[in-house]
Design a protein around this motif. Structure first.
Motif, PDB file in Angstrom:
ATOM      1  N   LYS A  18       0.832  -1.210   0.000  1.00  0.00           N
ATOM      2  CA  LYS A  18       0.000   0.000   0.000  1.00  0.00           C
ATOM      3  C   LYS A  18       0.867   1.262   0.000  1.00  0.00           C
ATOM      4  CE  LYS A  18      -3.868   2.282   2.187  1.00  0.00           C
ATOM      5  NZ  LYS A  18      -4.914   2.249   3.177  1.00  0.00           N
ATOM      6  N   LEU A  67       1.064   4.376  -2.767  1.00  0.00           N
ATOM      7  CA  LEU A  67       0.859   5.776  -2.402  1.00  0.00           C
ATOM      8  C   LEU A  67       2.085   6.627  -2.742  1.00  0.00           C
ATOM      9  CD1 LEU A  67      -0.988   5.358   1.015  1.00  0.00           C
ATOM     10  CD2 LEU A  67      -1.921   6.387  -1.076  1.00  0.00           C
ATOM     11  N   ASN A  70       2.225  10.010  -5.458  1.00  0.00           N
ATOM     12  CA  ASN A  70       2.574  11.338  -4.947  1.00  0.00           C
ATOM     13  C   ASN A  70       3.991  11.695  -5.397  1.00  0.00           C
ATOM     14  OD1 ASN A  70       0.250  12.234  -3.090  1.00  0.00           O
ATOM     15  ND2 ASN A  70       0.533  10.073  -2.590  1.00  0.00           N
ATOM     16  N   ASP A  89      -4.187   8.305   4.327  1.00  0.00           N
ATOM     17  CA  ASP A  89      -3.077   8.031   3.412  1.00  0.00           C
ATOM     18  C   ASP A  89      -1.741   8.455   4.017  1.00  0.00           C
ATOM     19  OD1 ASP A  89      -4.743   6.875   1.552  1.00  0.00           O
ATOM     20  OD2 ASP A  89      -4.731   8.589   0.171  1.00  0.00           O
TER      21      ASP A  89
END
Length: 143
Positions: free
Chosen positions: A61, A65, A69, A130
């Motif tokens: 995960k 993420l 970004n 997040d």
């Protein structure tokens, strides 16, 4: 036939060296076990953090993420570029709920001074959930 004392001594000395090198007992098993015991242990195989954690759900995960970004612009898993490596951050902070909160807050708010004078930009559009996932990912990466 002429007797050469120097040649005879050289042959005897060579034979003695050969016998002593083989252990002299004729028992090849003890000679091989002695040489095995004296061998240094093999060096541990060093694996990358990516390989170490590739199947961990927190890693999976967090990696997703990070890719969504701008994190890879300044950070790498095991090497400093603009900002510290994730492994360096993980080494500095214990994996606790308080540190997950602290780092998530720093990810959202940005900051300067903890790792030098280059500021980390704020990520105000990142959700708290997040940001916590990213912090957990970073803290996972202990060597």
């Amino acid at each position: 036939m002429k007797f050469n004392l120097n040649l005879s001594m050289a042959v005897i000395a060579s034979a003695m060296v050969a016998v002593s090198a083989c252990g002299g007992s004729g028992n090849s098993e003890s000679a091989s076990s002695e040489s095995t015991a004296a061998a240094p242990p093999p060096a541990p195989i060093e694996i990358s953090l990516e390989e170490k954690y590739k199947d961990d759900p927190v890693y999976i995960k967090g990696s997703e993420l990070m890719g969504q970004n701008d994190c890879p612009s300044c950070h790498m898993l095991e090497r400093k570029i603009v900002g510290p490596s994730y492994a360096d951050v993980a080494a500095k902070y214990e994996t606790t709920d308080e540190n997950v909160e602290l780092l998530a807050g720093k990810i959202i708010a940005g900051g300067v001074g903890t790792w030098g004078e280059i500021p980390m930009p704020a990520h105000p559009t990142l959700s708290e959930e997040d940001a916590k996932s990213l912090a957990q990912f970073v803290l996972l990466l202990k060597k």
